[in-house]
Design a protein around this motif. Structure first.
Motif, PDB file in Angstrom:
ATOM      1  N   GLU A   4       0.851  -0.998  -0.017  1.00 41.04           N
ATOM      2  CA  GLU A   4      -0.076  -0.165  -0.088  1.00 41.04           C
ATOM      3  C   GLU A   4       0.770   1.143  -0.152  1.00 41.04           C
ATOM      4  OE1 GLU A   4      -0.511  -2.345   2.838  1.00 41.04           O
ATOM      5  OE2 GLU A   4      -1.941  -3.350   1.459  1.00 41.04           O
ATOM      6  N   PHE A   5       2.091   1.368   0.775  1.00 42.97           N
ATOM      7  CA  PHE A   5       2.737   2.542   0.772  1.00 42.97           C
ATOM      8  C   PHE A   5       3.539   2.849  -0.338  1.00 42.97           C
ATOM      9  CE2 PHE A   5       6.868   4.492   1.778  1.00 42.97           C
ATOM     10  CZ  PHE A   5       6.418   5.701   2.553  1.00 42.97           C
ATOM     11  N   TYR A   6       4.043   1.727  -1.213  1.00 46.00           N
ATOM     12  CA  TYR A   6       4.618   2.073  -2.423  1.00 46.00           C
ATOM     13  C   TYR A   6       3.575   1.795  -3.562  1.00 46.00           C
ATOM     14  CZ  TYR A   6       8.906   1.740  -0.109  1.00 46.00           C
ATOM     15  OH  TYR A   6      10.058   2.225   0.834  1.00 46.00           O
ATOM     16  N   GLY A   7       2.499   1.602  -3.471  1.00 47.59           N
ATOM     17  CA  GLY A   7       1.637   1.288  -4.591  1.00 47.59           C
ATOM     18  C   GLY A   7       1.790   0.250  -5.239  1.00 47.59           C
ATOM     19  N   PHE A   8       2.640  -0.961  -4.786  1.00 49.66           N
ATOM     20  CA  PHE A   8       2.640  -2.112  -5.616  1.00 49.66           C
ATOM     21  C   PHE A   8       1.169  -2.796  -5.761  1.00 49.66           C
ATOM     22  CE2 PHE A   8       7.221  -2.884  -3.779  1.00 49.66           C
ATOM     23  CZ  PHE A   8       7.446  -1.717  -4.498  1.00 49.66           C
ATOM     24  N   LYS A   9       1.193  -3.796  -6.943  1.00 49.04           N
ATOM     25  CA  LYS A   9       0.110  -4.428  -7.250  1.00 49.04           C
ATOM     26  C   LYS A   9       0.271  -6.081  -6.773  1.00 49.04           C
ATOM     27  CE  LYS A   9      -1.232  -1.435 -11.193  1.00 49.04           C
ATOM     28  NZ  LYS A   9      -1.468  -1.352 -12.466  1.00 49.04           N
ATOM     29  N   GLU A  10       1.418  -6.358  -6.576  1.00 45.83           N
ATOM     30  CA  GLU A  10       1.564  -7.778  -6.441  1.00 45.83           C
ATOM     31  C   GLU A  10       2.929  -7.771  -5.065  1.00 45.83           C
ATOM     32  OE1 GLU A  10       4.360  -9.632  -9.619  1.00 45.83           O
ATOM     33  OE2 GLU A  10       2.336  -8.910 -10.436  1.00 45.83           O
ATOM     34  N   ASN A  11       2.940  -8.855  -4.526  1.00 47.19           N
ATOM     35  CA  ASN A  11       4.306  -8.980  -3.427  1.00 47.19           C
ATOM     36  C   ASN A  11       5.586  -8.656  -4.293  1.00 47.19           C
ATOM     37  OD1 ASN A  11       2.655  -9.240  -1.361  1.00 47.19           O
ATOM     38  ND2 ASN A  11       2.777 -11.571  -1.333  1.00 47.19           N
ATOM     39  N   ALA A  12       6.349  -7.835  -3.670  1.00 48.75           N
ATOM     40  CA  ALA A  12       7.669  -7.713  -4.405  1.00 48.75           C
ATOM     41  C   ALA A  12       8.724  -8.690  -3.920  1.00 48.75           C
ATOM     42  CB  ALA A  12       8.179  -6.478  -3.895  1.00 48.75           C
ATOM     43  N   PHE A  13       8.575  -9.307  -2.741  1.00 47.71           N
ATOM     44  CA  PHE A  13       9.334 -10.291  -1.992  1.00 47.71           C
ATOM     45  C   PHE A  13       8.639 -11.499  -1.914  1.00 47.71           C
ATOM     46  CE2 PHE A  13      10.395  -5.915  -0.413  1.00 47.71           C
ATOM     47  CZ  PHE A  13      11.389  -5.961  -0.974  1.00 47.71           C
TER      48      PHE A  13
END
Length: 97
Positions: A4-13
């Motif tokens: 939510e903070f970075y606006g990602f749509k999927e898990n980055a890790f």
């Protein structure tokens, strides 16, 4: 939380790698070509041996086929086996077990 903070749509890790995020740099391409070269060539193509054409001269050291500490140890064991005889060397090593 970070999505939510970075606006990602999927898990980055993730635990496993995702091929969609694979970036192949020049170093990656070079490493891959070295891997393929190693796979295509067998150790039989370049026999590891301690004997040389000079009488009484044996090589014991790092090999270009097996560099580093393990390569130096392997080369040294091959040289000792060539000089002492492989059966005798095996008996000597088994004492240290």
């Amino acid at each position: 939380m970070y999505k939510e903070f970075y606006g990602f749509k999927e898990n980055a890790f993730n635990i496993t790698s995702d091929p969609a995020f694979y970036f192949e740099s020049l170093q990656h391409k070079e490493a891959y070509s070295h891997l393929l070269y190693g796979i295509k060539h067998r150790v039989d193509d370049h026999p590891l041996g301690a004997r040389t054409h000079a009488a009484g001269l044996y090589l014991a050291g790092q090999s270009i086929l097996a560099p580093g500490l393990v390569g130096a140890m392997l080369s040294s064991f091959l040289t000792c086996g060539t000089i002492l005889g492989h059966e005798r060397m095996l008996k000597e090593l088994q004492v240290w077990r």
